[in-house]
Design a protein around this motif. Structure first.
Motif, PDB file in Angstrom:
ATOM      1  N   PHE A   1      37.933  39.814  63.944  1.00 32.90           N
ATOM      2  CA  PHE A   1      37.336  40.989  63.311  1.00 32.90           C
ATOM      3  C   PHE A   1      36.679  40.560  62.010  1.00 32.90           C
TER       4      PHE A   1
ATOM      5  N   GLY B   1      34.408  42.241  60.188  1.00 34.44           N
ATOM      6  CA  GLY B   1      33.919  43.307  59.325  1.00 34.44           C
ATOM      7  C   GLY B   1      32.649  43.949  59.824  1.00 34.44           C
TER       8      GLY B   1
ATOM      9  N   SER C   1      36.015  46.653  63.747  1.00 34.01           N
ATOM     10  CA  SER C   1      36.120  46.720  62.286  1.00 34.01           C
ATOM     11  C   SER C   1      35.411  47.954  61.746  1.00 34.01           C
TER      12      SER C   1
ATOM     13  N   ASP D   1      42.384  43.527  54.950  1.00 28.00           N
ATOM     14  CA  ASP D   1      41.414  44.623  55.023  1.00 28.00           C
ATOM     15  C   ASP D   1      40.241  44.352  54.090  1.00 28.00           C
TER      16      ASP D   1
ATOM     17  N   ALA E   1      38.013  41.405  55.278  1.00 27.72           N
ATOM     18  CA  ALA E   1      37.178  41.811  56.415  1.00 27.72           C
ATOM     19  C   ALA E   1      36.021  42.686  55.942  1.00 27.72           C
TER      20      ALA E   1
END
Length: 202
Positions: free
Chosen positions: A106, A108, A113, A168, A171
């Motif tokens: 993932f 982003g 995402s 988080d 990403a």
């Protein structure tokens, strides 16, 4: 009988109940794809119907509102993602590399995402979605906390929160800048997860 059963499985839905289930499934799939592609607030009844290939009137026949449809579609994807990741963590003595490798899947800018980011933002304005998302994230943090405790982390609860927040954030930053270097940041996270190892951080 075997051939008949096989043929019936391949046949299009024949009853109103089956057609209703198929329409709901298409709408949920369309909603998840449109959230990632266009953003939560850009998903309209007409756009959903067109993407799912059904009449627009069926959107509100199967769901009380577009928001309810988006909520269910998003949480279905998020819940499945967290359940799968949690299951992987439970199988690992040391969850470090499994956890950090999520950034390889993932980046982003991928559809998953983008769906997660949109769901986070929508949850700040939708109390029902907020409650559902908070519960799912709490379950996943609990699974991560247990994995970190098994790996010998001295503060597994705080480390789980910091690690997930960092992942988080990384990403999100990678979604804005795909060329962003992350090796040093991930090395720092490894030190947080394992402060007792050489090169770790107290």
């Amino acid at each position: 009988m075997t051939n008949a059963n096989a043929q019936s499985m391949d046949a299009p839905p024949s009853t109103s109940t089956e057609r209703g289930r198929a329409a709901r499934a298409r709408l949920l799939e369309a909603a998840a794809e449109l959230i990632a592609e266009h953003g939560w607030n850009a998903v309209t009844t007409r756009r959903l119907a067109d993407h799912a290939g059904i009449r627009s009137g069926l959107v509100h026949y199967h769901f009380e509102s577009v928001q309810a449809l988006l909520r269910q579609a998003a949480m279905s994807r998020v819940s499945r993602l967290l359940e799968e990741a949690g299951a992987q963590l439970s199988e690992q003595r040391d969850p470090t590399e499994e956890l950090l490798s999520l950034l390889d899947h993932f980046d982003g800018a991928d559809a998953t995402s983008l769906l997660v980011v949109e769901t986070y933002l929508a949850a700040t304005r939708d109390p029902v979605l907020n409650e559902q998302l908070v519960a799912e994230l709490a379950r996943f943090r609990s699974a991560l906390e247990s994995a970190l405790a098994r790996a010998g982390n001295p503060a597994p609860g705080a480390t789980a929160l910091v690690t997930l927040a960092a992942l988080d954030g990384i990403a999100l930053q990678k979604g804005l800048d795909p060329e962003l270097p992350t090796d040093d940041a991930l090395a720092l996270l490894r030190g947080i997860i394992h402060p007792d190892r050489d090169g770790g951080h107290a």
